[in-house]
Design a protein around this motif. Structure first.
Motif, PDB file in Angstrom:
ATOM      1  N   ASN A 237      -5.058 -59.532 -10.398  1.00  0.00           N
ATOM      2  CA  ASN A 237      -5.123 -58.258 -11.115  1.00  0.00           C
ATOM      3  C   ASN A 237      -4.004 -57.313 -10.698  1.00  0.00           C
ATOM      4  OD1 ASN A 237      -7.382 -58.886 -12.692  1.00  0.00           O
ATOM      5  ND2 ASN A 237      -8.802 -58.279 -11.068  1.00  0.00           N
ATOM      6  N   LEU A 238      -3.675 -57.313  -9.414  1.00  0.00           N
ATOM      7  CA  LEU A 238      -2.558 -56.490  -8.961  1.00  0.00           C
ATOM      8  C   LEU A 238      -1.255 -56.952  -9.608  1.00  0.00           C
ATOM      9  CD1 LEU A 238      -3.347 -56.187  -5.141  1.00  0.00           C
ATOM     10  CD2 LEU A 238      -3.438 -54.326  -6.819  1.00  0.00           C
ATOM     11  N   MET A 239      -1.025 -58.250  -9.617  1.00  0.00           N
ATOM     12  CA  MET A 239       0.213 -58.781 -10.161  1.00  0.00           C
ATOM     13  C   MET A 239       0.321 -58.520 -11.661  1.00  0.00           C
ATOM     14  SD  MET A 239       1.729 -59.885  -7.506  1.00  0.00           S
ATOM     15  CE  MET A 239       3.105 -60.757  -8.238  1.00  0.00           C
ATOM     16  N   SER A 240      -0.793 -58.633 -12.377  1.00  0.00           N
ATOM     17  CA  SER A 240      -0.763 -58.454 -13.831  1.00  0.00           C
ATOM     18  C   SER A 240      -0.512 -57.011 -14.229  1.00  0.00           C
ATOM     19  CB  SER A 240      -2.065 -58.953 -14.447  1.00  0.00           C
ATOM     20  OG  SER A 240      -3.156 -58.121 -14.081  1.00  0.00           O
ATOM     21  N   HIS A 241      -0.770 -56.063 -13.320  1.00  0.00           N
ATOM     22  CA  HIS A 241      -0.581 -54.657 -13.644  1.00  0.00           C
ATOM     23  C   HIS A 241       0.747 -54.090 -13.132  1.00  0.00           C
ATOM     24  CE1 HIS A 241      -4.792 -54.976 -14.701  1.00  0.00           C
ATOM     25  NE2 HIS A 241      -4.694 -53.813 -15.287  1.00  0.00           N
ATOM     26  N   LEU A 242       1.500 -54.900 -12.397  1.00  0.00           N
ATOM     27  CA  LEU A 242       2.777 -54.415 -11.883  1.00  0.00           C
ATOM     28  C   LEU A 242       3.806 -54.129 -12.985  1.00  0.00           C
ATOM     29  CD1 LEU A 242       3.143 -56.481  -8.601  1.00  0.00           C
ATOM     30  CD2 LEU A 242       2.944 -53.994  -8.802  1.00  0.00           C
ATOM     31  N   PRO A 243       3.852 -54.910 -14.087  1.00  0.00           N
ATOM     32  CA  PRO A 243       4.829 -54.562 -15.135  1.00  0.00           C
ATOM     33  C   PRO A 243       4.655 -53.142 -15.667  1.00  0.00           C
ATOM     34  CG  PRO A 243       4.073 -56.802 -15.466  1.00  0.00           C
ATOM     35  CD  PRO A 243       3.229 -56.222 -14.362  1.00  0.00           C
ATOM     36  N   ARG A 244       3.408 -52.679 -15.827  1.00  0.00           N
ATOM     37  CA  ARG A 244       3.201 -51.305 -16.296  1.00  0.00           C
ATOM     38  C   ARG A 244       3.720 -50.305 -15.265  1.00  0.00           C
ATOM     39  NH1 ARG A 244       0.022 -48.037 -19.975  1.00  0.00           N
ATOM     40  NH2 ARG A 244       0.237 -45.913 -19.203  1.00  0.00           N
ATOM     41  N   GLU A 245       3.445 -50.559 -13.989  1.00  0.00           N
ATOM     42  CA  GLU A 245       3.933 -49.668 -12.943  1.00  0.00           C
ATOM     43  C   GLU A 245       5.456 -49.631 -12.944  1.00  0.00           C
ATOM     44  OE1 GLU A 245       3.599 -49.061  -8.078  1.00  0.00           O
ATOM     45  OE2 GLU A 245       2.612 -50.770  -9.041  1.00  0.00           O
ATOM     46  N   ARG A 246       6.076 -50.789 -13.091  1.00  0.00           N
ATOM     47  CA  ARG A 246       7.535 -50.859 -13.081  1.00  0.00           C
ATOM     48  C   ARG A 246       8.129 -50.248 -14.347  1.00  0.00           C
ATOM     49  NH1 ARG A 246       6.869 -56.761 -10.260  1.00  0.00           N
ATOM     50  NH2 ARG A 246       6.612 -55.897  -8.143  1.00  0.00           N
ATOM     51  N   MET A 247       7.399 -50.341 -15.447  1.00  0.00           N
ATOM     52  CA  MET A 247       7.816 -49.662 -16.659  1.00  0.00           C
ATOM     53  C   MET A 247       7.914 -48.161 -16.405  1.00  0.00           C
ATOM     54  SD  MET A 247       8.339 -50.025 -20.037  1.00  0.00           S
ATOM     55  CE  MET A 247       9.624 -48.822 -19.841  1.00  0.00           C
ATOM     56  N   GLY A 248       6.950 -47.642 -15.648  1.00  0.00           N
ATOM     57  CA  GLY A 248       6.977 -46.228 -15.311  1.00  0.00           C
ATOM     58  C   GLY A 248       8.209 -45.846 -14.513  1.00  0.00           C
ATOM     59  N   ILE A 249       8.630 -46.706 -13.586  1.00  0.00           N
ATOM     60  CA  ILE A 249       9.823 -46.431 -12.790  1.00  0.00           C
ATOM     61  C   ILE A 249      11.064 -46.473 -13.674  1.00  0.00           C
ATOM     62  CG2 ILE A 249      11.218 -47.114 -10.801  1.00  0.00           C
ATOM     63  CD1 ILE A 249       8.416 -46.118 -10.100  1.00  0.00           C
ATOM     64  N   VAL A 250      11.112 -47.439 -14.587  1.00  0.00           N
ATOM     65  CA  VAL A 250      12.244 -47.540 -15.517  1.00  0.00           C
ATOM     66  C   VAL A 250      12.436 -46.222 -16.268  1.00  0.00           C
ATOM     67  CG1 VAL A 250      13.024 -48.615 -17.670  1.00  0.00           C
ATOM     68  CG2 VAL A 250      12.150 -50.044 -15.815  1.00  0.00           C
ATOM     69  N   VAL A 251      11.360 -45.714 -16.830  1.00  0.00           N
ATOM     70  CA  VAL A 251      11.448 -44.503 -17.646  1.00  0.00           C
ATOM     71  C   VAL A 251      11.743 -43.275 -16.783  1.00  0.00           C
ATOM     72  CG1 VAL A 251      10.136 -42.971 -19.170  1.00  0.00           C
ATOM     73  CG2 VAL A 251       9.992 -45.442 -19.470  1.00  0.00           C
ATOM     74  N   GLN A 252      11.079 -43.163 -15.633  1.00  0.00           N
ATOM     75  CA  GLN A 252      11.336 -42.030 -14.741  1.00  0.00           C
ATOM     76  C   GLN A 252      12.776 -42.047 -14.234  1.00  0.00           C
ATOM     77  OE1 GLN A 252       8.420 -42.278 -11.625  1.00  0.00           O
ATOM     78  NE2 GLN A 252       6.859 -41.189 -12.787  1.00  0.00           N
ATOM     79  N   ALA A 253      13.264 -43.209 -13.825  1.00  0.00           N
ATOM     80  CA  ALA A 253      14.618 -43.304 -13.293  1.00  0.00           C
ATOM     81  C   ALA A 253      15.651 -42.982 -14.370  1.00  0.00           C
ATOM     82  CB  ALA A 253      14.867 -44.693 -12.713  1.00  0.00           C
ATOM     83  N   MET A 254      15.408 -43.470 -15.578  1.00  0.00           N
ATOM     84  CA  MET A 254      16.327 -43.204 -16.673  1.00  0.00           C
ATOM     85  C   MET A 254      16.379 -41.713 -16.986  1.00  0.00           C
ATOM     86  SD  MET A 254      18.265 -45.124 -18.646  1.00  0.00           S
ATOM     87  CE  MET A 254      19.575 -43.885 -18.674  1.00  0.00           C
TER      88      MET A 254
END
Length: 382
Positions: A237-254
């Motif tokens: 479950n942790l691994m399956s939810h990491l893409p959403r978390e990383r999506m958040g970093i992508v948008v915040q960093a951009m």
């Protein structure tokens, strides 16, 4: 380059977000940074204004909106307003905690927990990292042992965002030492449970208003009804939810990189040296040209990630590519912009100075750059 990511609805929403930030956040932000804590009430206000918890289903008091472009608008406007800690707090709720509680809960758990997220009165946290365990989740030492109708939880977590203020904490624990990757489970620990204590607020170089804490669990009896996502399914479950978390970093960093660049572009044409605007020197123009190009190219990938996520097609590998590349780009952009500010860039009254320390963690949390490359490399090798 003209962006086509947003519709008129998103641009109208942008006006609402901008007005809220300048009314409810900007006037208090310096105090929050000094106190190392954001006022709880502003989260409830953010929910009423539609900046938080849009994905809570309507039956629990939310809007049930599943369009990540609205979250991206919040990131962009928060970056322009220079309230990074506030946006990170919103992202923690929407990109991490709420996503777990809408995906992994039973109907009974949803009835208990989601209404509080719908009003903004409940703050959540995700507790994975331990003093000796960062990206290596299989090294988790916190344990949970079944005892009748409860699980007895023991262990320690660190670097937990919103750890001081959270009402609910999703805790990763080892439930079967002999089951390998299937020996981990997730539990929701609630504020006030005996044996659950919080340590000091951790002193960070940046993101001061975003409280980060150590958490301790000593014989905490967690009801079996607080098991989240099934026994032995914790790591999956942790691994399956990491893409959403990383999506958040992508948008915040951009958004953060773009905001600092635009601030710097204005600054260099206002600042004069040797009788000319700093921006009129060829070296400065070349630096701006390089950064503008990098930002536009990265923005195209980030926007495609948002659309892919909305369509349910964002892969863990693409999320990893975006996370490492754009967070590293943000680090380079901010550093270069600080240099273009000269001595003033070192003064905290200038947003670029705060951005320099606030954004440094982007290449570390949610998986380091090195872990992202390993994910991509393994996929290529397979």
């Amino acid at each position: 380059m003209r962006r086509t990511l947003y519709t008129e609805d998103h641009e109208q929403y942008r006006d609402t977000v901008r007005e809220f930030l300048h009314r409810e956040v900007v006037p208090h932000y310096e105090r929050w940074e000094q106190e190392q804590l954001i006022d709880r009430g502003v989260l409830a206000s953010a929910r009423k204004a539609g900046l938080l918890g849009l994905e809570v289903p309507e039956e629990f008091g939310g809007s049930g909106v599943h369009d990540y472009r609205f979250r991206a608008v919040v990131c962009e406007e928060a970056a322009r307003a220079h309230v990074t800690s506030f946006d990170v707090t919103l992202g923690l709720q929407d990109d991490l905690v709420l996503h777990y509680l809408t995906d992994l809960t039973t109907p009974e758990q949803r009835r208990r927990w989601l209404p509080g997220f719908a009003t903004g009165d409940v703050i959540g946290a995700l507790a994975m990292t331990e003093p000796g365990t960062g990206s290596d989740l299989q090294g988790i030492r916190t344990t949970a042992v079944r005892d009748g109708d409860a699980w007895v939880l023991n262990g320690q977590k660190t670097f937990i965002s919103s750890g001081s203020s959270a009402d609910l904490v999703i805790v990763a624990a080892r439930t079967d030492p002999d089951a390998g990757s299937r020996g981990f489970s997730l539990f929701v620990v609630e504020d006030g449970m005996p044996g659950f204590t919080r340590g000091r607020k951790l002193a960070k170089i940046g993101l001061h208003a975003q409280d980060t804490a150590e958490l301790f669990f000593t014989d905490v009896r967690v009801p079996a009804a607080n098991l989240l996502g099934g026994e032995g399914r914790g790591l999956a479950n942790l691994m399956s939810h990491l893409p959403r978390e990383r999506m958040g970093i992508v948008v915040q960093a951009m958004a953060g990189a773009r905001a600092v660049f635009e601030d710097t572009r204005r600054y260099v044409f206002d600042r004069r040296a040797f009788g000319s605007a700093v921006g009129d020197f060829q070296a400065t123009r070349f630096a701006l040209a390089e950064m503008a190009t990098e930002l536009d190219v990265a923005q195209a990938f980030a926007d495609q990630c948002v659309l892919a996520y909305n369509a349910g097609e964002l892969t863990p590998v693409d999320a990893a590519k975006g996370k490492w590349w754009i967070s590293e780009l943000q680090k380079r952009i901010v550093d270069r912009c600080l240099q273009l500010h000269g001595g003033y860039g070192y003064m905290t009254e200038y947003p670029v100075a705060r951005a320099f320390v606030d954004t440094r963690v982007q290449t570390i949390y949610a998986g380091t750059t090195e872990i992202m490359k390993e994910i991509i490399g393994r996929d290529l090798a397979s």
